[in-house]
Design a protein around this motif. Sequence first.
Motif, mmCIF file in Angstrom:
data_model
loop_
_atom_site.group_PDB
_atom_site.id
_atom_site.type_symbol
_atom_site.label_atom_id
_atom_site.label_comp_id
_atom_site.label_asym_id
_atom_site.label_seq_id
_atom_site.Cartn_x
_atom_site.Cartn_y
_atom_site.Cartn_z
ATOM 1 N N ALA A 124 37.724 30.833 44.503
ATOM 2 C CA ALA A 124 37.692 30.398 43.105
ATOM 3 C C ALA A 124 38.568 29.156 42.931
ATOM 4 O O ALA A 124 38.189 28.193 42.252
ATOM 5 C CB ALA A 124 38.161 31.524 42.189
ATOM 6 N N MET A 125 39.744 29.154 43.570
ATOM 7 C CA MET A 125 40.632 27.995 43.455
ATOM 8 C C MET A 125 40.017 26.762 44.114
ATOM 9 O O MET A 125 40.122 25.649 43.593
ATOM 10 C CB MET A 125 42.000 28.301 44.075
ATOM 11 C CG MET A 125 42.924 29.096 43.179
ATOM 12 S SD MET A 125 43.169 28.394 41.525
ATOM 13 C CE MET A 125 43.957 26.841 41.905
ATOM 14 N N GLU A 126 39.386 26.945 45.270
ATOM 15 C CA GLU A 126 38.723 25.804 45.922
ATOM 16 C C GLU A 126 37.679 25.208 44.973
ATOM 17 O O GLU A 126 37.579 23.990 44.819
ATOM 18 C CB GLU A 126 38.021 26.250 47.218
ATOM 19 C CG GLU A 126 38.931 26.807 48.295
ATOM 20 C CD GLU A 126 39.814 25.763 48.952
ATOM 21 O OE1 GLU A 126 39.479 24.568 48.946
ATOM 22 O OE2 GLU A 126 40.879 26.161 49.468
ATOM 23 N N TYR A 156 51.651 30.545 44.078
ATOM 24 C CA TYR A 156 50.670 30.900 45.104
ATOM 25 C C TYR A 156 49.281 30.793 44.493
ATOM 26 O O TYR A 156 49.001 31.422 43.465
ATOM 27 C CB TYR A 156 50.914 32.328 45.627
ATOM 28 C CG TYR A 156 49.904 32.724 46.679
ATOM 29 C CD1 TYR A 156 49.798 31.981 47.857
ATOM 30 C CD2 TYR A 156 49.044 33.798 46.497
ATOM 31 C CE1 TYR A 156 48.860 32.315 48.820
ATOM 32 C CE2 TYR A 156 48.110 34.132 47.464
ATOM 33 C CZ TYR A 156 48.027 33.389 48.617
ATOM 34 O OH TYR A 156 47.092 33.703 49.574
ATOM 35 N N HIS A 157 48.430 29.985 45.122
ATOM 36 C CA HIS A 157 47.083 29.799 44.579
ATOM 37 C C HIS A 157 45.995 30.144 45.593
ATOM 38 O O HIS A 157 44.834 29.802 45.372
ATOM 39 C CB HIS A 157 46.916 28.365 44.074
ATOM 40 C CG HIS A 157 47.852 28.034 42.953
ATOM 41 N ND1 HIS A 157 47.835 28.727 41.758
ATOM 42 C CD2 HIS A 157 48.853 27.124 42.841
ATOM 43 C CE1 HIS A 157 48.775 28.245 40.959
ATOM 44 N NE2 HIS A 157 49.417 27.277 41.590
ATOM 45 N N GLY A 158 46.369 30.771 46.697
ATOM 46 C CA GLY A 158 45.346 31.183 47.657
ATOM 47 C C GLY A 158 45.665 30.695 49.052
ATOM 48 O O GLY A 158 46.562 29.880 49.264
ATOM 49 N N ALA A 230 48.714 25.848 37.099
ATOM 50 C CA ALA A 230 49.783 26.849 36.945
ATOM 51 C C ALA A 230 49.184 28.219 36.663
ATOM 52 O O ALA A 230 48.083 28.331 36.115
ATOM 53 C CB ALA A 230 50.707 26.464 35.790
ATOM 54 N N GLU A 231 49.949 29.246 37.045
ATOM 55 C CA GLU A 231 49.626 30.608 36.632
ATOM 56 C C GLU A 231 50.342 30.854 35.304
ATOM 57 O O GLU A 231 51.567 30.650 35.238
ATOM 58 C CB GLU A 231 50.221 31.615 37.617
ATOM 59 C CG GLU A 231 49.457 31.877 38.862
ATOM 60 C CD GLU A 231 50.232 32.903 39.705
ATOM 61 O OE1 GLU A 231 49.996 34.099 39.539
ATOM 62 O OE2 GLU A 231 51.086 32.484 40.510
ATOM 63 N N PRO A 232 49.658 31.327 34.275
ATOM 64 C CA PRO A 232 50.355 31.611 33.009
ATOM 65 C C PRO A 232 51.497 32.610 33.198
ATOM 66 O O PRO A 232 52.539 32.494 32.564
ATOM 67 C CB PRO A 232 49.249 32.181 32.125
ATOM 68 C CG PRO A 232 47.995 31.569 32.658
ATOM 69 C CD PRO A 232 48.200 31.450 34.146
ATOM 70 N N PHE A 264 44.318 26.817 34.811
ATOM 71 C CA PHE A 264 45.097 28.054 34.839
ATOM 72 C C PHE A 264 44.552 28.952 35.943
ATOM 73 O O PHE A 264 43.350 29.246 35.970
ATOM 74 C CB PHE A 264 45.011 28.802 33.507
ATOM 75 C CG PHE A 264 45.979 28.290 32.462
ATOM 76 C CD1 PHE A 264 47.105 27.576 32.804
ATOM 77 C CD2 PHE A 264 45.750 28.568 31.120
ATOM 78 C CE1 PHE A 264 48.000 27.114 31.844
ATOM 79 C CE2 PHE A 264 46.635 28.119 30.148
ATOM 80 C CZ PHE A 264 47.761 27.392 30.508
ATOM 81 N N ASP A 265 45.438 29.369 36.828
ATOM 82 C CA ASP A 265 45.072 30.332 37.868
ATOM 83 C C ASP A 265 45.421 31.715 37.330
ATOM 84 O O ASP A 265 46.585 32.116 37.291
ATOM 85 C CB ASP A 265 45.857 30.003 39.149
ATOM 86 C CG ASP A 265 45.579 31.004 40.261
ATOM 87 O OD1 ASP A 265 44.935 32.038 39.993
ATOM 88 O OD2 ASP A 265 46.030 30.755 41.400
ATOM 89 N N GLU A 266 44.382 32.428 36.925
ATOM 90 C CA GLU A 266 44.587 33.790 36.391
ATOM 91 C C GLU A 266 44.074 34.835 37.376
ATOM 92 O O GLU A 266 43.709 35.945 36.976
ATOM 93 C CB GLU A 266 43.902 33.935 35.026
ATOM 94 C CG GLU A 266 44.506 33.071 33.938
ATOM 95 C CD GLU A 266 44.556 33.756 32.574
ATOM 96 O OE1 GLU A 266 44.073 34.886 32.453
ATOM 97 O OE2 GLU A 266 45.109 33.143 31.643
ATOM 98 N N VAL A 267 44.068 34.494 38.663
ATOM 99 C CA VAL A 267 43.547 35.430 39.659
ATOM 100 C C VAL A 267 44.318 36.751 39.601
ATOM 101 O O VAL A 267 43.728 37.822 39.665
ATOM 102 C CB VAL A 267 43.598 34.809 41.070
ATOM 103 C CG1 VAL A 267 43.335 35.863 42.152
ATOM 104 C CG2 VAL A 267 42.582 33.679 41.176
ATOM 105 N N MET A 268 45.637 36.670 39.450
ATOM 106 C CA MET A 268 46.431 37.895 39.455
ATOM 107 C C MET A 268 46.754 38.384 38.031
ATOM 108 O O MET A 268 46.725 39.575 37.758
ATOM 109 C CB MET A 268 47.728 37.679 40.228
ATOM 110 C CG MET A 268 48.381 38.969 40.709
ATOM 111 S SD MET A 268 49.689 38.581 41.876
ATOM 112 C CE MET A 268 49.912 40.131 42.723
#
Length: 470
Positions: A124-126, A156-158, A230-232, A264-268
């Motif tokens: 998803a980040m890629e 951490y983004h992957g 950024a991760e929120p 926004f990286d909301e993976v976690m």
Amino acid sequence: MVLRQLDPTREDAVGQCAQAARSSAVLHRDLNYDFLSLTEGKGNHLMLADGRRVFDASGGASVGCLGWGNERVARAVMKQIMAIPYCSTVFYTTSVQEELCRYLVDSTHGSMGRAYIVNSGSEAMEAALKLARQYFVELSPAQHNRTRFISRRQSYHGITLGALAVGGHEYRRAKFEPILMKNSSRVSPCNPFRGKNPGETDQEYVDRLVKELDDEFQAVGPETVCAFIAEPIVGAALGCVPSVPGYFKAVQAVCRKYGALLIFDEVMCGMGRTGTLHAWEQEGVAPDIQTFGKALGGGYQPVAGVLASRGVVNVLERGSSVFVHGHTYQGHPAGCAAALEVQKIIRDENLLANVRTMGELLSKRLQERLGAHPNVGNIRGRGLFWGIEFVADKDKKEPFPAEDHVAMAICERGLAKEYSIGVYPGTGSADGIRGDHIIVSPAYNVRKEEIEWIVDALGRLVDDFFRIRH
Ligand code: PLP
């Protein structure tokens, strides 16, 4: 015994465990670790092959949001596999992919235009990075210089190369540094426990961080930046750290000033983990591009994705109309079916309200039980996403030496019969290398008595761990 430090050359039981590990055909994360074999998941419990029954208080890596053995999800996946298990997305789509993406887009109340489904947070980040770049390529020739990304340290983004390159996780980057793309740089995270100066107000802290970001734009050339990432709420790298109020609004203003996108990286932290479906809803800031994963499918299938704002989608629609980024397994029907059913259950059972109520209870009880512990530096989080950071010296906020692997050892000890609790370890929360935290992130349907049990087990675990250690 810290199994992480197993030495296969020893001739005792420790050596035997390590040798057993060495006989595995799996290229495990740790080749010396004798991994525990899972046989079954039931509700919030994991059964191990050696007979242990562990309460999964973190849903693995904050993945499980419904617990395990959910028959509704299993039936939905099975039905989809029997109908059509695979969809080549060159010519085809499926109703399940269409319905899932519509659900996700509608959940943003007009902020987002389209969704893209992949199999992991890293993918998803890629996709998000390439989408940001392609947006500027299609926007206008004057924007073709935008090739850079700014992110934050201790992020951490992957694990794939692009995602790793924009992330700030020192340990995971170190061995690969020479092959990571060089077009990214990092600024300080917003971490009040470690970053805020004594006596500084939230507003002064925000102003200082935003000036640092603005300076970074100026240093690299604002016209060269694609996006700030950024991760929120920072998960794995810092241990559930929310920003101070107003931080993301100010960050968005800087991005807009320089025409860069906000990712926004909301993976976690996303898909309900913090009490709203999207963590950004609580910041009052919608991103241009958003990634999500983990709680999307709750662990029932590997599934993750990207949401793109209407503005980003419009540029592609008016331009080439082609997002040059196809995966064999994108929009996988089984993944979509799992995700859609998990999300419907969250909606039907009003689980986000439970995340908020149980989250408040968890926060209160953790503070009461562990807040004053001499080795607990800070407890922070939101919803059902809580981090506990450990320190060697509480007054000085001094972390433990990295080589002691304190977080890993606590989590590993938690699996022993007298505690039987699974929580998730993390490192680097102090300075990128040192700093130990654990993540507590139970399923969204967790009950009051289970919260009380989690806090009691954790309290005993932390007390015993540090008593024996010193
Ligand atoms: N982004 C964040 C914030 C994460 O926490 C993770 C995984 O922990 C990822 C991206 C990568 O996701 P995955 O492990 O599914 O590739």
